[in-house]
Design a protein around this motif. Structure first.
Motif, PDB file in Angstrom:
ATOM      1  N   VAL A 138      51.801-110.483  26.333  1.00  0.00           N
ATOM      2  CA  VAL A 138      51.033-110.343  27.579  1.00  0.00           C
ATOM      3  C   VAL A 138      51.400-109.022  28.261  1.00  0.00           C
ATOM      4  N   SER A 141      49.859-106.077  26.436  1.00  0.00           N
ATOM      5  CA  SER A 141      48.409-106.030  26.657  1.00  0.00           C
ATOM      6  C   SER A 141      48.116-105.489  28.049  1.00  0.00           C
ATOM      7  N   THR A 142      48.932-105.934  29.008  1.00  0.00           N
ATOM      8  CA  THR A 142      48.745-105.476  30.394  1.00  0.00           C
ATOM      9  C   THR A 142      48.998-103.971  30.497  1.00  0.00           C
ATOM     10  N   THR A 146      46.296-101.204  31.409  1.00  0.00           N
ATOM     11  CA  THR A 146      46.535-100.338  32.572  1.00  0.00           C
ATOM     12  C   THR A 146      46.386 -98.870  32.171  1.00  0.00           C
TER      13      THR A 146
ATOM     14  N   PHE B 111      51.471-100.622  36.115  1.00  0.00           N
ATOM     15  CA  PHE B 111      51.927-101.729  35.259  1.00  0.00           C
ATOM     16  C   PHE B 111      52.832-102.666  36.069  1.00  0.00           C
ATOM     17  N   GLN B 114      50.703-104.689  38.274  1.00  0.00           N
ATOM     18  CA  GLN B 114      50.001-105.728  37.507  1.00  0.00           C
ATOM     19  C   GLN B 114      50.949-106.900  37.225  1.00  0.00           C
ATOM     20  N   LEU B 115      52.174-106.563  36.823  1.00  0.00           N
ATOM     21  CA  LEU B 115      53.155-107.617  36.525  1.00  0.00           C
ATOM     22  C   LEU B 115      53.447-108.460  37.769  1.00  0.00           C
ATOM     23  N   GLN B 117      51.575-109.669  39.756  1.00  0.00           N
ATOM     24  CA  GLN B 117      50.623-110.790  39.911  1.00  0.00           C
ATOM     25  C   GLN B 117      51.110-112.055  39.197  1.00  0.00           C
TER      26      GLN B 117
END
Lengths: 157, 161
Positions: A138, A141-142, A146, B111, B114-115, B117
């Motif tokens: 995960v 992929s993130t 990004t 990044f 995003q993490l 979240q």
């Protein structure tokens, strides 16, 4: 302290700084294998025999390349050079396969944490923990998504 | 972790790129010559000495990025016959800009956000702090740290400290 830090790494760095052993002028090493023989140069405080042993170990690890020939009391090295793997170990070349993995990203964040102020250090280390918590698939992929959003990204994760 | 360009960035990548740019001319010539009176570095258009180019071509070959048949001559001289970039070399030329993109302050900061979240509120603040810090870093510092991280991984695989 270890054989690596006291002997092999300094020898690898020394070789890196010698320049090509073939162009513009070929050079070789003739190392005495008996205590009474002086080394050709001062290399990490090693005598000839220990310099030869360090080069043999580096050759076995694939960190240097070269041809070694032994005659009575001497070892001759020609074609000596640092390999790509040696350059990676010295931090001069990237290992792109490793860097494109979750392990690589976590190592990068830990590396950045070393020079960060205390609060930021713990934030970066927590980020490493979160990558483990959410799962490396995960996380990668993130990261890839990004980077793609920002105009880059690793093609196949 | 310095901001000085590594050998990879200052020498190896420019050599790879020059070989791509000269691929048609290389195919026509059939070889690259180094040595007395045969300045292959100048012909390729790379600003390095012949000895550095000689070693770098071999290092790129170590990782399978280049293919050639090497012939050494007294003189001294070296002939890199049928020198060409491999599929892996082409892949690396494509990967490096992508690596530079993700190992950038903006991407790593985004990044972290995003993490954030995915985590509980108490961790969210820390990830936001990490994002703010990452944004302040120089791109070269992050690339150097990434290369240093790769070095550590390789050393641990080899059982080196």
């Amino acid at each position: 302290m270890s054989t690596w830090t006291e002997s092999d790494e300094p020898v690898l760095r020394w070789l890196r700084n010698q320049g090509s052993s073939f162009l513009p002028e070929p050079w070789s090493l003739r190392l005495g294998l008996r205590d009474s023989v002086e080394p050709p140069d001062e290399v990490a405080g090693l005598d000839s025999e220990h310099l030869d042993q360090a080069l043999v170990r580096l050759l076995e690890h694939g960190l240097v390349d070269g041809k070694r020939q032994e005659t009575i009391g001497f070892a001759s090295w020609t074609g000596l050079r640092v390999t790509a793997r040696g350059m990676q170990v010295l931090g001069e070349w990237p290992d792109l396969d490793q860097l494109a993995s979750a392990v690589g990203v976590k190592m990068l964040l830990n590396e950045l944490a070393k020079s960060a102020p205390n609060e930021e250090q713990s934030s970066l280390r927590r980020m490493v923990g979160v990558i483990g918590d959410v799962g490396e698939g995960v996380a990668m992929s993130t990261l890839n998504a990004t980077a793609a959003d920002l105009g880059g990204g690793l093609a196949d994760g | 972790m310095g901001e000085t360009a590594t050998h990879w960035e200052s020498v190896a990548m420019p050599v790879l790129q020059a070989i791509v740019e000269k691929k048609d001319a290389l195919r026509d010539r059939g070889l690259l010559q180094l040595g007395v009176g045969q300045d292959g570095a100048q012909w390729l258009g790379v600003d390095v000495g012949q000895g550095v180019l000689f070693d770098t071509l071999q290092q790129l070959n170590d990782l399978g990025y280049l293919s050639y048949d090497l012939k050494l001559e007294s003189g001294p001289g070296a002939l890199f016959v049928d020198l060409r970039l491999t599929g892996r070399g082409l892949q690396v030329l494509g990967e490096w800009p992508r690596f530079e993109a993700w190992a950038s302050p903006a991407t790593l900061a985004a990044f972290a956000e995003q993490l954030a979240q995915f985590v509980p509120a108490e961790d969210r603040t820390r990830l936001e702090r990490a994002a703010a810090y990452l944004r302040t870093q120089a791109p070269t510092a992050i690339r150097s740290a990434a290369i240093a991280a790769g070095t550590q991984l390789m050393r641990s695989q080899l059982g080196l400290p």
